[in-house]
Scaffold this active site. Sequence first.
Site, PDB file in Angstrom:
ATOM      1  N   SER A 230       0.807  -1.219   0.000  1.00 13.78           N
ATOM      2  CA  SER A 230       0.000   0.000   0.000  1.00 13.78           C
ATOM      3  C   SER A 230       0.840   1.269   0.000  1.00 13.78           C
ATOM      4  O   SER A 230       0.315   2.355  -0.225  1.00 13.78           O
ATOM      5  CB  SER A 230      -0.946   0.021   1.206  1.00 13.78           C
ATOM      6  OG  SER A 230      -0.253   0.336   2.388  1.00 13.78           O
ATOM      7  N   LYS A 271       1.255   4.140   7.272  1.00 12.85           N
ATOM      8  CA  LYS A 271       0.470   5.013   6.400  1.00 12.85           C
ATOM      9  C   LYS A 271       0.951   6.456   6.551  1.00 12.85           C
ATOM     10  O   LYS A 271       1.636   6.808   7.512  1.00 12.85           O
ATOM     11  CB  LYS A 271      -1.025   4.946   6.764  1.00 12.85           C
ATOM     12  CG  LYS A 271      -1.694   3.607   6.486  1.00 12.85           C
ATOM     13  CD  LYS A 271      -1.868   3.343   5.010  1.00 12.85           C
ATOM     14  CE  LYS A 271      -2.610   2.039   4.751  1.00 12.85           C
ATOM     15  NZ  LYS A 271      -1.777   0.849   5.003  1.00 12.85           N
TER      16      LYS A 271
END
Length: 336
Positions: A230, A271
């Site tokens: 990701s 993230k």
Amino acid sequence: MQQGSLARYKLYPSSLLWLDSLSQAGKDLRARCCQIQACDTDMVKGLAADAHRLLARGDASGGAIVLICLADRCRDAGELVLAREYCEEAVSHFSCYDDCRHAHNLAVTYYALGLVYQSLGLETDAIGSYDRALEAFDEARSQWMWAHECAKRMMNECDEVVRWIRELRQGLALGQPAPPLLTGTLVKIPMWSTSAGSLLRVREEPVDWVDVEVSALGLANFALLINGNSMVGLGVQNGDVVLVQETADWPADGQIVVVRMDRMESESVLKRFYRRQDHICLEPANERYPFLIVLPNWRLKEEVSRRYAQSHPERGLEFFLESSVHCVGWYCGKVG
């Protein structure tokens, strides 16, 4: 290389500073210091200028803490003139306070200055700075005795650093070379497994230990093995090992953060962090993965969903309550 080498790394000045009283502006600036992978002189001077602006606004603690963090990076890279300048300036600011927290940071700063003097070959100045550090740590330790919430941990830390400084000082007095704390030294740090995609469990015990050059380590104190893709847009790919500085403080907007999700049984993700008006967005760097939305309460879910449907209609959303989401640390770069 033994696991005990990590203890010596932990005696880096910037890893010893007391940070609980750090302002948000200071935290943001310190977070930017963590992103420096090598001693880019222009970048360091730019961050130092920002630290000076903090000092000019009366945030002496925040500005001085950032200067010590920069001095560590400069010393590792051999930029000793800059390191000396930043340490000496930090000493002048921490000397203005008399509480245990600032006494502790003053002691750390004298220790940092001693390391710089020793690296410059100024043995007499180094011994003098180490002596002042020992006096300041003794004073800080006596004051920590009355700070019940953290006294034992901080007194133990003072004792550990004092033993190390005495070892350095004794070596100088005997004309011996400094023990390996400086550039080129490998340290072994613990590595856990986490996710840059789906949420995976962070194990209680490290899955491995990895060797890292001190000059590349910065303020990081553990590593994570990435599972998932990701964050490929930022160059973090499946199987990479990344460095993380452990902290419970949220970073500045746009910084990469490691977050633990209680709802997922202590699982963790990597993230990019953004604080919005009514929520936190943990954003992947891959459009195939959903945004992780952290809400203060579930009542906002419908409104936030509506806004993202308008601005990012192609992206999925996963929602979490703020009380179940905790910052684990800040991303400091990749190993290798």
